[in-house]
Design a protein around this motif. Structure first.
Motif, PDB file in Angstrom:
ATOM      1  N   TYR A 161      -3.456   4.327   5.940  1.00  0.00           N
ATOM      2  CA  TYR A 161      -3.720   3.894   7.310  1.00  0.00           C
ATOM      3  C   TYR A 161      -5.222   3.943   7.604  1.00  0.00           C
ATOM      4  O   TYR A 161      -5.962   4.725   7.007  1.00  0.00           O
TER       5      TYR A 161
ATOM      6  N   THR B 120       0.834  -1.204   0.000  1.00  0.00           N
ATOM      7  CA  THR B 120       0.000   0.000   0.000  1.00  0.00           C
ATOM      8  C   THR B 120       0.868   1.252   0.000  1.00  0.00           C
ATOM      9  O   THR B 120       0.590   2.219  -0.720  1.00  0.00           O
ATOM     10  N   GLN B 121       1.935   1.248   0.809  1.00  0.00           N
ATOM     11  CA  GLN B 121       2.836   2.401   0.855  1.00  0.00           C
ATOM     12  C   GLN B 121       3.509   2.638  -0.495  1.00  0.00           C
ATOM     13  O   GLN B 121       3.638   3.780  -0.946  1.00  0.00           O
TER      14      GLN B 121
ATOM     15  N   TYR C 201      -2.619   8.130   3.371  1.00  0.00           N
ATOM     16  CA  TYR C 201      -1.311   7.494   3.556  1.00  0.00           C
ATOM     17  C   TYR C 201      -1.421   5.988   3.812  1.00  0.00           C
ATOM     18  O   TYR C 201      -0.464   5.344   4.242  1.00  0.00           O
TER      19      TYR C 201
END
Length: 355
Positions: free
Chosen positions: A137, A59-60, A135
């Motif tokens: 999260y 994901t990052q 981001y």
């Protein structure tokens, strides 16, 4: 024995087998999630923990580098991401072990307190949640990252406790980074945004004839959804925050004077300024403690990072226990049986530990 009694017994047996079979499969699935796919200095990392961290890392990458792992290029990058995930897990296990050895821990209260401090920096809880999502999260994953960071910070302070910062280093940093301590002029601004010119003029007339307060007018008429509930308050802002044509008029207004509707591409702004903070530079004696904390943390972090990378390079990282784990062997057999009945045309490879 009567015929219907035999069928009844067979039915009960069938149901029992079905229930036991389902329970067995559920047990295997549970064990599959928890069996270790990695060992770092003898500490196990479960399949689920590895998958969760890998998904987080992917994901990052997607957010920061715009990587699409469904494409050919994305698939080529995946082995690198998996290696980084394993190193990331190794660092965390080493940090956990060292912190425990030194008697360092983080309480739930410390995490919650820090979380609330960060949340207060946002105008609303919704804005906070939206920023987290940008981001990659959600609230729970961010809280866990926060827990890790707080524990690591304590360990950094402990491992780098012998580092010192001199007065000369503090002065040098202040002089070389003086712009960081310069604060521009700030204006406490209230605004109302109305898209229709005629309506904007009507609201302006209501305001100047004291038929309604600015706060109430903003709540009633403003089409800026981010500020209307706060009575149009923008807080203290600096030049470059609002459209240029709005600032040109607003920043020259006498305090508490209401501007005429100002035309922009967004609509018509009606503004007022209630307070002004003049530009200033934080003097050295006030900035000193903050600079010392920063320089000391930088020095300690440098020592800590070297220590941590040394520990990772020496760590014993064992991968893939699928052939040694009984639950993985049972899982593979179940997959083989499934393939016999359901995948006769195209049998797929058996799953690897990180799938």
């Amino acid at each position: 024995m009567k015929k219907h009694s035999i069928f009844k017994i067979l039915f009960i047996v069938f149901v029992a087998i079905f229930i036991l079979g389902g329970a067995f499969v559920a047990l295997v699935y549970h064990q599959m999630k928890n069996y270790p796919v990695l060992k770092i200095n003898g500490m196990p990392v479960s399949r689920q923990e590895y998958k969760d961290r890998l998904n987080f890392m992917k994901t990052q990458y997607s957010i920061m580098f715009n990587v699409d792992f469904t494409t050919t290029e994305g698939q080529k990058l995946l082995p690198k991401v998996k290696d980084e995930t394993i190193k990331d897990l190794a660092r965390w296990k080493i940090v956990q072990t060292e912190a425990k050895k030194r008697g360092i821990s983080i309480s739930e209260k410390e995490v919650d307190t820090r979380l609330k401090e960060i949340e207060k920096e946002f105008p609303s809880a919704l804005q906070f949640e939206m920023t987290l999502a940008q981001y990659g999260y959600d609230r729970n994953t961010f809280k866990e990252e926060l827990r890790k960071n707080l524990l690591m910070r304590k360990l950094i302070d402990e491992i780098g406790k012998d580092e010192k910062v001199t007065e000369d280093e503090i002065k040098k940093y202040y002089n070389e980074n003086i712009k960081l301590f310069e604060h521009p002029k700030e204006y406490k601004v209230y605004s109302i945004l109305i898209k229709d010119e005629k309506r904007a003029k009507e609201v302006y007339n209501e305001l100047t004839s004291n038929k309604i307060t600015f706060t109430d007018a903003a709540k009633k008429y403003s089409e800026d959804t981010t500020t209307k509930d706060k009575g149009g308050e923008l807080g203290f802002i600096t030049q470059g925050t609002l459209p240029e044509e709005v600032e040109k008029i607003t920043f020259t207004l006498p305090l508490n004077q209401i501007s005429k509707p100002i035309k922009t591409n967004e609509g018509y702004y009606i503004t007022k300024v209630t307070e002004v903070k003049e530009a200033y530079t934080t003097p050295y004696f006030q900035a000193k403690a903050e600079i010392e904390d920063k320089l000391l943390y930088d020095k300690r972090a440098k020592v800590f990072n070297k220590w941590l990378e040394d520990q990772v390079s020496k760590a014993k990282i064992e991968r893939d226990f699928s052939d040694k784990d009984i639950w993985m062997r049972i899982w593979r057999k179940l997959i083989e049986i499934q393939q016999i009945f359901y995948r006769k045309e195209a049998k797929t490879p058996l799953p690897k530990t990180d799938e």
